[in-house]
Design an enzyme around this catalytic site. Structure first.
Site, mmCIF file in Angstrom:
data_model
loop_
_atom_site.group_PDB
_atom_site.id
_atom_site.type_symbol
_atom_site.label_atom_id
_atom_site.label_comp_id
_atom_site.label_asym_id
_atom_site.label_seq_id
_atom_site.Cartn_x
_atom_site.Cartn_y
_atom_site.Cartn_z
ATOM 1 N N ASP A 41 47.479 -18.853 -101.934
ATOM 2 C CA ASP A 41 48.799 -19.275 -101.465
ATOM 3 C C ASP A 41 48.689 -20.580 -100.683
ATOM 4 O OD1 ASP A 41 47.396 -17.726 -99.488
ATOM 5 O OD2 ASP A 41 49.214 -17.664 -98.276
ATOM 6 N N GLU A 73 47.615 -15.640 -97.167
ATOM 7 C CA GLU A 73 46.727 -16.011 -96.064
ATOM 8 C C GLU A 73 47.457 -16.848 -95.035
ATOM 9 O OE1 GLU A 73 43.918 -18.201 -93.589
ATOM 10 O OE2 GLU A 73 45.373 -19.071 -94.951
HETATM 11 ZN ZN ZN Z 1 43.360 -21.983 -95.938
#
Ligand code: ZN
Length: 353
Positions: free
Chosen positions: A72, A126
């Site tokens: 992401d 993340e």
């Molecule tokens: Zn990163």
């Protein structure tokens, strides 16, 4: 659906990965594209959980290493599709961290007989709240998917090994007094005035420097907030000083709490939350071979990163990736092409021969 071509070089693959937008929460298209191409690689078995994809070799080696990266990105800044100019790829996700993901994918596709078994982890969420983190979710639901002797997270580090990370503890020092009218202050006890002793104690404290596997972790114990006071005409009966202790990864959360209690002995201390550090594990053979192959001086990681999630599962981990962390999350985000090839080459020589 956009098809990834794993015969593209790592730079072209970085561009292709970035051009499939995958802002956190919207990783499905990219996860599907990655799963699709990896399922076609005969030497890999592939698992999927949500928008995380885990591929592994099963060659029966004694050692297994994990190579992980998040797929992401932060929200776009009008910086896609990618623009390639003078050896540099510009665009959202180039440095953080699709250049690292491109290297992972190249290794996964082309290393059919690595010298250690390899698990490749591509995970979601993340760049958002920690409880959504795809690596954390796999660790809870399928810890066996992450098993290994050593892990490399290909986050941007300018192609330098960054080992482990420090732990973090937050606590409140609670000072109690007696409330009174400020016109008759001698009838009260001022809790805010009592803060002076705590602040002097913190100011005088010499934080430790701890050397682990040749890396120097600089600790810090600091006041990061203070609250107190009832009204402009009241002697305050309570004052809270919030302290944050960043501690070297050889200390447990309990030992870190003991340090804080010892330094602030005599005061009421409420520990509010803690996160463990992660040992660099550079003395493990797979890690030592990795550092020797990469060359240069490894650096300690000071912030808290996903390497701690591996550490919590008993897998020592380091960060190592081609991007420059200094341009991560910027509108002007870019990644130089040379270090992408360099990282790929170094990972290849570590895992072959
Ligand atoms: Zn990163």
């Amino acid at each position: 659906m956009t098809r990834l071509d794993l015969s593209d070089d790592a730079a072209a693959l970085t561009v292709a990965l970035c051009n499939i937008q995958s802002v956190s929460g919207d990783e499905r298209r990219l996860a599907e594209a990655i799963e699709l191409v990896l399922r076609e690689v005969p030497h890999l078995t592939v698992d999927r959980d949500g928008d995380a994809v885990v591929a592994r070799t099963n060659l029966g080696h004694d050692e297994r290493v994990v190579i992980a990266g998040h797929i992401d990105t932060v929200p776009l800044g009008d910086n896609l599709p990618c623009r390639v100019e003078e050896g540099r790829i510009h665009g959202c996700g180039t440095t953080d961290m699709k250049s690292g993901v491109a290297v992972q994918l190249r290794l996964a596709a082309h290393l059919s007989a690595p010298n250690r078994d390899v698990t490749y982890v591509f995970y979601d969420h993340e760049e958002v709240e920690a409880d959504k983190n795809g690596l954390g979710r796999i660790g809870r639901k399928h810890p066996e998917w992450l098993a290994g002797n050593f892990a490399v997270l290909m986050e941007p580090t300018n192609a330098i090994v960054e080992g482990g990370c420090q732990g973090s503890l937050r606590a409140d020092v609670v000072l109690r007094g007696h409330r009174a009218h400020s016109a008759r202050s001698w009838l009260g006890t001022n809790a805010v005035h009592a803060a002076g002793d705590v602040l002097r104690r913190l100011d005088a404290y010499q934080a430790e420097e701890v050397v682990i596997d040749g890396l120097t972790y600089r600790e810090g114990l600091n006041a990061v907030g203070i609250t107190g006071g009832v009204a402009g005409n009241v002697i305050p009966d309570e004052c809270r000083i919030t302290v944050n202790y960043r501690f070297a990864p050889d200390k447990s959360e309990e030992q870190a709490a003991q340090v804080v209690r010892r330094v602030l002995d005599g005061f009421e201390v409420e520990i509010s939350d803690t996160a463990p550090g992660a040992l660099p594990g550079l003395s493990h053979p797979a890690a030592a071979a990795f550092v020797a192959m990469v060359g240069g001086e490894p650096l300690p990681k000071f912030g808290w990163t996903d390497v701690s999630r591996f550490s919590a599962l008993g897998v020592p981990a380091v960060n190592y990736g081609p991007g420059d962390p200094g341009v991560a999350h910027q509108r002007e985000e870019y990644c130089d092409i040379a270090p992408i090839f360099e990282c790929e080459q170094k990972m290849l020589s570590w895992l072959s021969g």
